[in-house]
Structure formats: C-alpha cells, structure tokens
Design an enzyme around this catalytic site. Sequence first.
Site, PDB file in Angstrom:
ATOM      1  N   ASP A  54      -5.603  -1.701  -7.947  1.00 28.74           N
ATOM      2  CA  ASP A  54      -5.477  -0.419  -7.848  1.00 28.74           C
ATOM      3  C   ASP A  54      -6.802   0.296  -7.883  1.00 28.74           C
ATOM      4  O   ASP A  54      -7.829  -0.100  -8.089  1.00 28.74           O
ATOM      5  CB  ASP A  54      -4.391   0.332  -9.052  1.00 28.74           C
ATOM      6  CG  ASP A  54      -3.787   1.589  -8.413  1.00 28.74           C
ATOM      7  OD1 ASP A  54      -4.301   2.090  -7.417  1.00 28.74           O
ATOM      8  OD2 ASP A  54      -2.974   2.270  -9.112  1.00 28.74           O
TER       9      ASP A  54
HETATM   10  C1  BGC Z   1      -2.484   4.808  -7.134  1.00 25.15           C
HETATM   11  C2  BGC Z   1      -2.109   4.043  -6.170  1.00 25.15           C
HETATM   12  C3  BGC Z   1      -2.341   4.151  -4.793  1.00 25.15           C
HETATM   13  C4  BGC Z   1      -4.076   4.061  -4.511  1.00 25.15           C
HETATM   14  C5  BGC Z   1      -4.398   4.384  -3.276  1.00 25.15           C
HETATM   15  C6  BGC Z   1      -4.254   4.949  -6.906  1.00 25.15           C
HETATM   16  O1  BGC Z   1      -4.620   5.989  -7.762  1.00 25.15           O
HETATM   17  O2  BGC Z   1      -2.217   4.363  -8.340  1.00 25.15           O
HETATM   18  O3  BGC Z   1      -0.467   4.177  -6.055  1.00 25.15           O
HETATM   19  O4  BGC Z   1      -2.018   3.362  -3.791  1.00 25.15           O
HETATM   20  O5  BGC Z   1      -4.485   5.081  -5.535  1.00 25.15           O
HETATM   21  O6  BGC Z   1      -4.497   5.620  -2.904  1.00 25.15           O
END
Ligand code: BGC
Length: 759
Positions: free
Chosen positions: A286
């Site tokens: 993530d």
């Molecule tokens: C979130 C994810 C997301 C990623 C990219 C993160 O903060 O937890 O769900 O896919 O950002 O935008």
Amino acid sequence: MTKIQHYFLFFLIGFLVTGHTQGQIKSPIPEVETLLDKMTLEEKIGQLNLLTPGGGVATGAVVSKNVEAKIKAGQVGGLFGISGPDKVRMAQEMAVNHTRLKIPLLIGADVIHGYQTTYPIPLGLSCSWDMDLMEEAARMAAKEATADGIMWNFSPMVDIARDPRWGRIAEGAGEDPFLGSAIARAMVKGYQGLDLMAPNTMLACVKHLALYGASEAGRDYHSVDMSKIKMFNQYLPPYKAAVDAGVASVMSSFNDIDGIPASGNKWLLTELLRERWGFNGFAVSDYTSINEMVAHGLGDLQAVSSLAIKAGLDMDMVGEGFLTTLKKSVKEGKVTEAEITQACRRVLEAKYKAGLFDNPFRYLDPNRPKQDILTAENRTLARKLATRSFVLLKNHDQILPLNKKAKIALIGPLADSRNNMLGTWAPTGNPDLAITILEGFKDVAPGADIQYAKGANISNDEDFAKKVNVFGPRIQIDPKPANVLLAEAIETAKKADVVVVVVGEATEMSGEAASRTDISIPENQKKLIKALVDTGHPVAVVLMSGRPLTIPEEFELPIALLQVWHPGVEAGNAVADVVFGDYNPSGKLTATWPRNVGQIPVYHSVKNTGRPAPDEKFQKFTSNYLDAPNTPLFPFGYGLSYTTFKYSNLKLDKREIHQNESLKIQVEVKNTGNFDGEEVVQLYLRDVVRSITPPKRELKGFKKVFIKKGERKTVHLTLNHDDLKFYNGNLEFLSEPGAFEVFVGTDSNAALSRTFTLK
Ligand code: BGC
C-alpha cells in the site's frame, strides 16, 4: 451428436475458453524469461518501483519526485495518478523509447466505485445483493478506465468490517464473509473478464491483505491482533475468493498481523497467499507501507525493504525503499538476486498478461474516452445501481412513496449539495457532474411543487469541517446563523403537504483516515429533523452516510427513513426514483447498525457464549449490558419495501445428508402488499455442535427475486457441502457430522427453520 462427441465438444469449448483466460497463464512465461536473462540487477529493481507523479490524490505524506527522469533511467515499473490517452502515451513513450529494454509501464488507478461514471460507494452497492449487477458495474468501470489508458485497478477492496467507527467500512462489502466472497468474485470477473488482453478489461488488485477492517477501536491504520481461527473463518474468505477467481494482483495492508506488518509478513504473503492459496500474480504494497514499517518499529529503511522483498512483496508503492536500498542489501548478502528476480518476474508477467509487451499502446486509442466514458448508457446504469443500493429502514404510515403532484418541502444540508454526492474514494469522478437531490426531484416529479431550504449546516464545528474538507469544501458553514436557517426550514415545511429532509454525512466524513468515535447524525441536523417532525407534517428522512450510523432517537420518531449512502453521479435522479415510487426499494443492510457505539464490534454471526441472555432479555450473570439490549437497531440483512412479503412452507429435500452431498431448500414467498417488488431471500445456518464454538447463525445462501403484488413464488436455494465446512483448531477446512439448523427469511433474524443431520 453422440454422447462422446457431445462431451468432446464441451471439453474443447472449455479448453478454448480457459486457454484465453489470461489470469490462467502460468509462470514461467518464455518471453518473460528471455527478458529476465537480459536484465541487470538495477533494471530488475526498477521494475519493482511504483510511483505517482502527482495530480492524482495523494493519500500519504509523500508524492513522487523526478518521475520523468526515473522512468527514462529504467527506475520505474508502473505509475498511478495519471490518466488520458495523451498523458499515458507520453509516459509510456518515455519508458519504451528511452530505456535499454523498452519495458512498458503498468498504469494503475483507484477505480473504487466507477471511473468517471461514479456509482454508489461499495458499502451501498453491496446492499443490492445482486451479483450480476455488481459484475456489470465493474465491467463498466473497466471499460471507462481502460478507455483512459489505465489497465490496472486497485480494487476490489474486500476487507470485512464490523466496526462502523472505521471510515473505510464505506469501501467494502460490510461484515459478512459469505456475501463478501460472492462480491469479490463478481468484481474480479467484472474487471478482468475472460481475456485480460482485451482493450476493455483490466488487472484487478484485491486489497488490503489482510484484516485491515479489524483495526483496533475503528481507528484507521491501527494495529490488528486476531486468532487464526477468527481470521480463517471470518476475515480471510473474501481475499481467498478473489484469488480463486484469478485476481491478477494483491495489495498488502497497513496493519500488523501477529506483530508483523502485512507488507513484511512472510507468513501472509508467501505461506498463505502463494503456498496455501496458490496465488500466481504479483503483490504490491500500500502507499508507503514498506517505509511505514520503520515507524512500526522494525528497523531502518534498508531493513524493512529487505524484510518486504523476502516476505514475498513484489512492488513498492511510492516509498522507493526498494529502489534505494535493495542493491546495497544484495551486496551485503542480506537479499539474494534470485529474490529480486522472482519479484521482477511477477511484475513482468502481469505486463505480459495485460498485453503490454504485444503493444505498449493498446489502451491508448484517442477516440475511446469520448465513446466509452460517461455515456448515457453508463449514467443509466449508475442510476439503476443507486436505486438498488438504498435501504428503507422505516416507513411510518406509508409516508413513502410520495405523490408526484405533492407540495413538498425539500430541506437539509445535503438536499442541494453537489459535491457530496459521489462519496469517498472517487478520485476519478467529477463532483460537478453529479445530480443533486433537488434537481432529481424536479426532473422526476415536474408536477410537484417543490420548495427548498437548507435548514442546517452539515456541521457547525469549524475545526471538524477543516479536517473533512481536505479534498474540497464538503462542509460549507453558511454565513446565516443556525437559528435563521432553522426558522426558514420550519416556515417552508409549514407550507407543504410533506417534508423530505436530506441529512447525514459529508463525503469525507467516512473513507480513509476518517474514523469517528461518535457516529450519530451531527447535533444541528438532529435538531432540524426534530423541529420538522414537530410541525406535525409527515416527514421522510433521506439519510446519507458512508457507514452505519447510530440513530436510536430518530428511529423512534414517526418518520419514513431511507438510507441512500453516497449514491454517486446520478444521486438526485436515483433518490427521486425511489422516493416517488418509480422503483420500490429492495436493498438490505450488509453491515449491522448498532444502537450505540458501546455495542461495537457489532455483527450478526456472534457466538452463543456460555451464558447467553435468555430471549435477549436482561438477566444477571448472563452475557448482556445494564444499559442497552444486545440486539442492534437494524440487523444484518434488514431492509423494508413498499410492499410486504410473507414466508411459508420451508422445506428441505432430505433430513439427512452425507459428506459431499448438497441439500436443496425451498420456501414460498408471497407478496402481500400493494406494490410489485424485489425481495432478497436469505438463508442462515447453525452448526449445532462442533469442535470449535460455532456462531449462532451464519449467512450461507441468498437469492433476489421479483414478485408481483398478490403473487406467490417458490424460491429454491442450495446448501453445498462446502457451506457446511469451517476451519477447525488445526486450520483444516472440513465439516463435522451432527445436527444443523437452517433459517430462511427476510433478514438475519429469519424465524422459519428446519433441521437436518450430516452423517
Ligand atoms: C489506500 C489504498 C489505495 C492507495 C493508492 C492508499 O492510501 O490505502 O487503498 O489503493 O492509497 O491510492
């Protein structure tokens, strides 16, 4: 045709279909192996680096720098946060024309509930219990996103959530592993289709592995500590369902599991995901979650990056820990080149599956955005999806549906609030295109006399508003004093036949980093509802939120109550369709609504305990509270209709079954009211005795049926043998002989029941 010819044809068709299912392409892929042989260590590490050039929504503190230079230096494997054939082409050309091996970039995005045609937030959509419709929704999202040059989607989010304080409950399918698994399969199928190389399908990414929805106290990014039995039985099934459906990638979560953050957790990313589940795609972190292991307390950036790659994580989102430390770790003997090659192989295989080696520009047809994005057809689907997501929680005196010629006072801070219609995590949508409730009412009921007044701010708390307004002015505090707003609303209400008040949460009051300890309707809006009811006119409350709210006081009022979540770009039209009865609501809650936050965590599949409270009534020394019942305000599966349904004649085809047999169940459902309508028939199961304590009941089947008024339908459901299985103390998936009880009905309190025995 002879029987043998028939089987041969069947086999051949099956072979051809699976042969074209790119998710099934197995490693090693010769073209990828040839490429890997040519790559230097630096080039391999470059492929593991995922950047965002800004312009998208940054969800962490870091935004990537010098992206162009890094692409040209072969230091980037993928990008997200860019879109449109022109921009993506520029980036792709940098990779293909300037690097030695011409490896194209993966282009990702968070297409969580529609690309530009934003449909309801996932928690809302899950309330439709309609898998075909969800697959269609995902297919539309994939078609739009790929038209804009994106071939990798950070969706579906399948985290089981039983704590509505957690803002990200909005992004998932609620509390239940059986329903959550069905939705995970439908979404993966919708995004990926049968052929990943097709120009309108995309690689899906199931997230967030794992257990993110169980963050302690509902606080985002918080720790998780959970028994393996609970994990396997309650929280892991939807991720596994996505893997079984051939999902191309997996995103690791922010939280720790057994003391090790998911992004560095070898048990999770290798033993469970690849060895036990047979996952053959790639795993991405993530947003900066590798780096965050430093703050978690596991060492410096080099240490945590090596922990991640050794755990089986293949791609580093934004943090550049892999890019800046892996070479050193190889030199120092802390990481092997083979480990990096393996991660690189998986990333390249994904590019191969998406057809990028064949043609790096395959998703870049300049005509497609116009043809495929925000079409009338897509907006029609978004409107339909929204109507199916609404849940009628109460309908005192059949206030709803409204007459299209009525004199209506349309009140409330969300009644004419365009930028709160899309809901959380809609970075690719445009709030300006959303239809407000006021517009929808005027459009659907042109003969009605509609007078609008704001009545209250979403919140009067400036500090709170500042925190909510990070992506735009969602909470706008009116220059008029609160008592003036309220007085105007009361005046407007007094002149009308009926009042509709649209209240609840602004878009970013739920979603990422939007946890709340108090999940009631903000005080000033509560006051507004109460004052409108006090006028004596009938009041229909349209409630918007990204989570279950605590509304015990509002529930006691003589009102109609329609929960509409955040409905998306067609919000106003969809709300009007239901309020005026063009569509009879059929949504059923997929997350339990507690009476108060003290009941959290709250979910239907609770265990009996050794001291169950008799008939859920208070008795000393049984499992209950002094100040509230155990039962929630609205149970899982709950939702009313403008009509009524009566269940009878529940029958099982056998009283005894053997291992590997299935059981056929039928029930009669009669539409006893005055409207045609859809009903979600639900089947719950209780395993009466087993080697680990069973839940009182668990969802094991459902079917959505349309029944005309006055009509009776026989609904057939099947319990397959796997539905009787669970993970025992040794984490073996099995069933145990003995008695089972089946319940069928309109929600998780279904009362009709029969028993059978597994031999
Ligand atoms: C979130 C994810 C997301 C990623 C990219 C993160 O903060 O937890 O769900 O896919 O950002 O935008």
